[in-house]
Design a protein around this motif. Sequence first.
Motif, PDB file in Angstrom:
ATOM      1  N   SER A  83      69.523  41.214  23.778  1.00  0.00           N
ATOM      2  CA  SER A  83      68.118  40.997  24.162  1.00  0.00           C
ATOM      3  C   SER A  83      67.238  41.286  22.953  1.00  0.00           C
ATOM      4  N   PRO A  84      67.185  40.357  21.997  1.00  0.00           N
ATOM      5  CA  PRO A  84      66.577  40.656  20.692  1.00  0.00           C
ATOM      6  C   PRO A  84      65.055  40.666  20.665  1.00  0.00           C
ATOM      7  N   ILE A  85      64.387  40.079  21.650  1.00  0.00           N
ATOM      8  CA  ILE A  85      62.932  39.944  21.561  1.00  0.00           C
ATOM      9  C   ILE A  85      62.218  41.144  22.181  1.00  0.00           C
ATOM     10  N   ILE A  86      62.508  41.429  23.444  1.00  0.00           N
ATOM     11  CA  ILE A  86      61.812  42.525  24.126  1.00  0.00           C
ATOM     12  C   ILE A  86      62.751  43.655  24.535  1.00  0.00           C
ATOM     13  N   GLY A  87      64.029  43.561  24.203  1.00  0.00           N
ATOM     14  CA  GLY A  87      64.961  44.642  24.480  1.00  0.00           C
ATOM     15  C   GLY A  87      65.316  44.762  25.949  1.00  0.00           C
ATOM     16  N   HIS A  88      65.989  45.845  26.262  1.00  0.00           N
ATOM     17  CA  HIS A  88      66.474  46.090  27.623  1.00  0.00           C
ATOM     18  C   HIS A  88      65.521  46.953  28.448  1.00  0.00           C
TER      19      HIS A  88
ATOM     20  N   ASN B 113      70.714  58.427  23.156  1.00  0.00           N
ATOM     21  CA  ASN B 113      69.979  58.367  21.899  1.00  0.00           C
ATOM     22  C   ASN B 113      70.968  57.952  20.809  1.00  0.00           C
ATOM     23  N   PRO B 114      70.816  56.773  20.215  1.00  0.00           N
ATOM     24  CA  PRO B 114      71.787  56.301  19.217  1.00  0.00           C
ATOM     25  C   PRO B 114      71.683  56.975  17.859  1.00  0.00           C
ATOM     26  N   HIS B 115      70.842  57.984  17.725  1.00  0.00           N
ATOM     27  CA  HIS B 115      70.672  58.742  16.477  1.00  0.00           C
ATOM     28  C   HIS B 115      70.235  57.850  15.314  1.00  0.00           C
ATOM     29  N   ASN B 116      69.353  56.941  15.620  1.00  0.00           N
ATOM     30  CA  ASN B 116      68.701  56.113  14.610  1.00  0.00           C
ATOM     31  C   ASN B 116      67.425  55.586  15.246  1.00  0.00           C
ATOM     32  N   GLN B 117      66.275  55.878  14.635  1.00  0.00           N
ATOM     33  CA  GLN B 117      65.006  55.540  15.265  1.00  0.00           C
ATOM     34  C   GLN B 117      64.850  54.042  15.453  1.00  0.00           C
ATOM     35  N   THR B 118      65.256  53.248  14.448  1.00  0.00           N
ATOM     36  CA  THR B 118      65.117  51.802  14.552  1.00  0.00           C
ATOM     37  C   THR B 118      65.951  51.251  15.698  1.00  0.00           C
ATOM     38  N   LEU B 119      67.207  51.705  15.806  1.00  0.00           N
ATOM     39  CA  LEU B 119      68.073  51.219  16.871  1.00  0.00           C
ATOM     40  C   LEU B 119      67.600  51.708  18.236  1.00  0.00           C
ATOM     41  N   ASN B 120      67.074  52.930  18.291  1.00  0.00           N
ATOM     42  CA  ASN B 120      66.524  53.449  19.535  1.00  0.00           C
ATOM     43  C   ASN B 120      65.432  52.528  20.061  1.00  0.00           C
ATOM     44  N   VAL B 121      64.548  52.124  19.174  1.00  0.00           N
ATOM     45  CA  VAL B 121      63.456  51.227  19.542  1.00  0.00           C
ATOM     46  C   VAL B 121      63.973  49.814  19.818  1.00  0.00           C
ATOM     47  N   ALA B 122      64.923  49.352  18.992  1.00  0.00           N
ATOM     48  CA  ALA B 122      65.421  47.983  19.119  1.00  0.00           C
ATOM     49  C   ALA B 122      66.112  47.752  20.454  1.00  0.00           C
ATOM     50  N   ILE B 123      66.920  48.711  20.897  1.00  0.00           N
ATOM     51  CA  ILE B 123      67.623  48.557  22.173  1.00  0.00           C
ATOM     52  C   ILE B 123      66.624  48.421  23.316  1.00  0.00           C
ATOM     53  N   GLN B 124      65.591  49.252  23.299  1.00  0.00           N
ATOM     54  CA  GLN B 124      64.670  49.302  24.437  1.00  0.00           C
ATOM     55  C   GLN B 124      63.594  48.230  24.398  1.00  0.00           C
ATOM     56  N   TRP B 125      63.078  47.906  23.194  1.00  0.00           N
ATOM     57  CA  TRP B 125      61.920  47.012  23.120  1.00  0.00           C
ATOM     58  C   TRP B 125      62.094  45.891  22.101  1.00  0.00           C
ATOM     59  N   GLY B 126      63.315  45.706  21.625  1.00  0.00           N
ATOM     60  CA  GLY B 126      63.642  44.560  20.797  1.00  0.00           C
ATOM     61  C   GLY B 126      62.867  44.466  19.491  1.00  0.00           C
ATOM     62  N   ALA B 127      62.738  43.232  19.017  1.00  0.00           N
ATOM     63  CA  ALA B 127      62.035  42.998  17.752  1.00  0.00           C
ATOM     64  C   ALA B 127      60.573  43.409  17.843  1.00  0.00           C
ATOM     65  N   LEU B 128      59.998  43.301  19.035  1.00  0.00           N
ATOM     66  CA  LEU B 128      58.609  43.730  19.223  1.00  0.00           C
ATOM     67  C   LEU B 128      58.469  45.219  18.927  1.00  0.00           C
ATOM     68  N   GLY B 129      59.430  46.014  19.368  1.00  0.00           N
ATOM     69  CA  GLY B 129      59.410  47.447  19.094  1.00  0.00           C
ATOM     70  C   GLY B 129      59.635  47.752  17.630  1.00  0.00           C
TER      71      GLY B 129
ATOM     72  N   THR C 266      52.205  52.434  24.182  1.00  0.00           N
ATOM     73  CA  THR C 266      51.941  51.417  25.198  1.00  0.00           C
ATOM     74  C   THR C 266      53.194  50.597  25.486  1.00  0.00           C
ATOM     75  N   LEU C 267      53.938  50.276  24.433  1.00  0.00           N
ATOM     76  CA  LEU C 267      55.182  49.528  24.592  1.00  0.00           C
ATOM     77  C   LEU C 267      56.194  50.322  25.411  1.00  0.00           C
ATOM     78  N   ALA C 268      56.241  51.651  25.184  1.00  0.00           N
ATOM     79  CA  ALA C 268      57.147  52.493  25.970  1.00  0.00           C
ATOM     80  C   ALA C 268      56.763  52.474  27.447  1.00  0.00           C
ATOM     81  N   LEU C 269      55.458  52.427  27.730  1.00  0.00           N
ATOM     82  CA  LEU C 269      55.006  52.355  29.125  1.00  0.00           C
ATOM     83  C   LEU C 269      55.316  50.995  29.741  1.00  0.00           C
ATOM     84  N   VAL C 270      54.908  49.935  29.058  1.00  0.00           N
ATOM     85  CA  VAL C 270      55.109  48.589  29.590  1.00  0.00           C
ATOM     86  C   VAL C 270      56.589  48.257  29.689  1.00  0.00           C
ATOM     87  N   GLY C 271      57.389  48.823  28.764  1.00  0.00           N
ATOM     88  CA  GLY C 271      58.826  48.555  28.768  1.00  0.00           C
ATOM     89  C   GLY C 271      59.532  49.049  30.006  1.00  0.00           C
ATOM     90  N   MET C 272      58.892  49.903  30.787  1.00  0.00           N
ATOM     91  CA  MET C 272      59.499  50.345  32.038  1.00  0.00           C
ATOM     92  C   MET C 272      59.593  49.209  33.049  1.00  0.00           C
TER      93      MET C 272
END
Length: 426
Positions: free
Chosen positions: A301-306, A333-349, A82-88
């Motif tokens: 963009s630490p809260i909701i990412g880019h 793809n930064p080749h790290n799952q946490t960073l992949n999520v952090a860039i796009q959806w921040g701390a929420l992700g 859902t976060l991946a969808l809303v993050g668009m």
Amino acid sequence: MKLAAREPLGALLSRRWHDPAAWIATTDVFFILLALALPWSTSLTAIFAVAALVTMAPFFDANGFLRAVKRPASIFPLALFTLALVGMLWSDAPWDARLHAAGPAAKLLMVPLLFYHFERSTRGVEVFKAFLLSCVLLMAMSWLVAYDPRLTLNPIAGHGVPVKNYIDQSQEFALCAVVLAYPLLSLSRAGRILPAMLLGAIAIGFVANMMFVVVSRTALVTMPIMLAVFGMMHLRWRANAVILVAAIALAGLARTVSPQLQQKVNSFDLEYRLYKEQRASTSVGQRLEFYRKSVRFFAESPIIGHGSGSIRGLFERAVEGPAGLAAAEVIGNPHNQTLNVAIQWGALGIFTLYAMWISHVMWFRGGGPMAWVGLMVVVQNFFTSLFNSHIFDFTEGWIYVLGVGIAGGMILKANADEKPASSSAS
């Protein structure tokens, strides 16, 4: 003796068409085919997944599915999608990039569906056996391709890799080798020596292939961790001490006799020195640059990412120096799952991702073979995701979804079967 009359074909088909058990069996067949296809083909995997979903539909129990969805082990995979969808909505990337970023998270929708289905099915073990059999066939093909590269089905895959790539192959072989440790130990303790020897030979075959044919550095790092988890859970401390000493000695011997392992281990130091001294675009250097820049993007963009699909655009704007340097590489793809999520959806992700992993570890904290399978799938995915984005990668992501979903559903079924028995006993 009078033979019973054969049921007309039309009547047989009609009866099975209205039989929920027949539809469950049909869905099971497609999941077995999916497991067989996963090590070999992305297209067939997707086709069988869709077919399984279609055959669930005629007798789909909405109430049963809602019960599966309400569990934390289902909620957090759904929340990440859902976060991946809303993050668009807050991304500045082109819409095709936003959709492409959300797509890999869609497979997480299968987790509650697998819980729901395999709480009712009796063929979950057959799906895992199919995956093991497929990996054994892939291992045999890998040995053949290493001997004669002309036999490969993918000419650009590399030495000893018949299909896909060496990272996927190593992940599959490492998981099978470690998971087999549980039934091997159980069979040995029960005195069933021949089946134990067969499983031991298969496990050794996987390890030998990784030692002498091809292995990923991620598997080299994570497989000892998985084995350590097995030792802590199922062996006494004296046995663990003996195994640790033997493992260290075996690792030293393996490095001595295996050019493949020598090359992989030595490449860490060589690639790091080339990066530090020349800023060369080595594999290690690229990852360090990806991680450095990713942390900076997250801080912006630490809260909701880019937003979904923003990674490539950020790296394009952060190019440093001429082509050929690690800092000039552009990646989606930064080749790290946490960073992949952090860039796009921040701390929420990050919270959602780790909540998913933790909920699945807690789900499989009990004993038994299915809990062991599920736990090893989660442990492998977590540690390999330090070096890759394996939730979103195709093969590794599907291994995670199938392992967690099927093992979790079978545990639900076992718990449901125990309740009536305990109630009648009381």
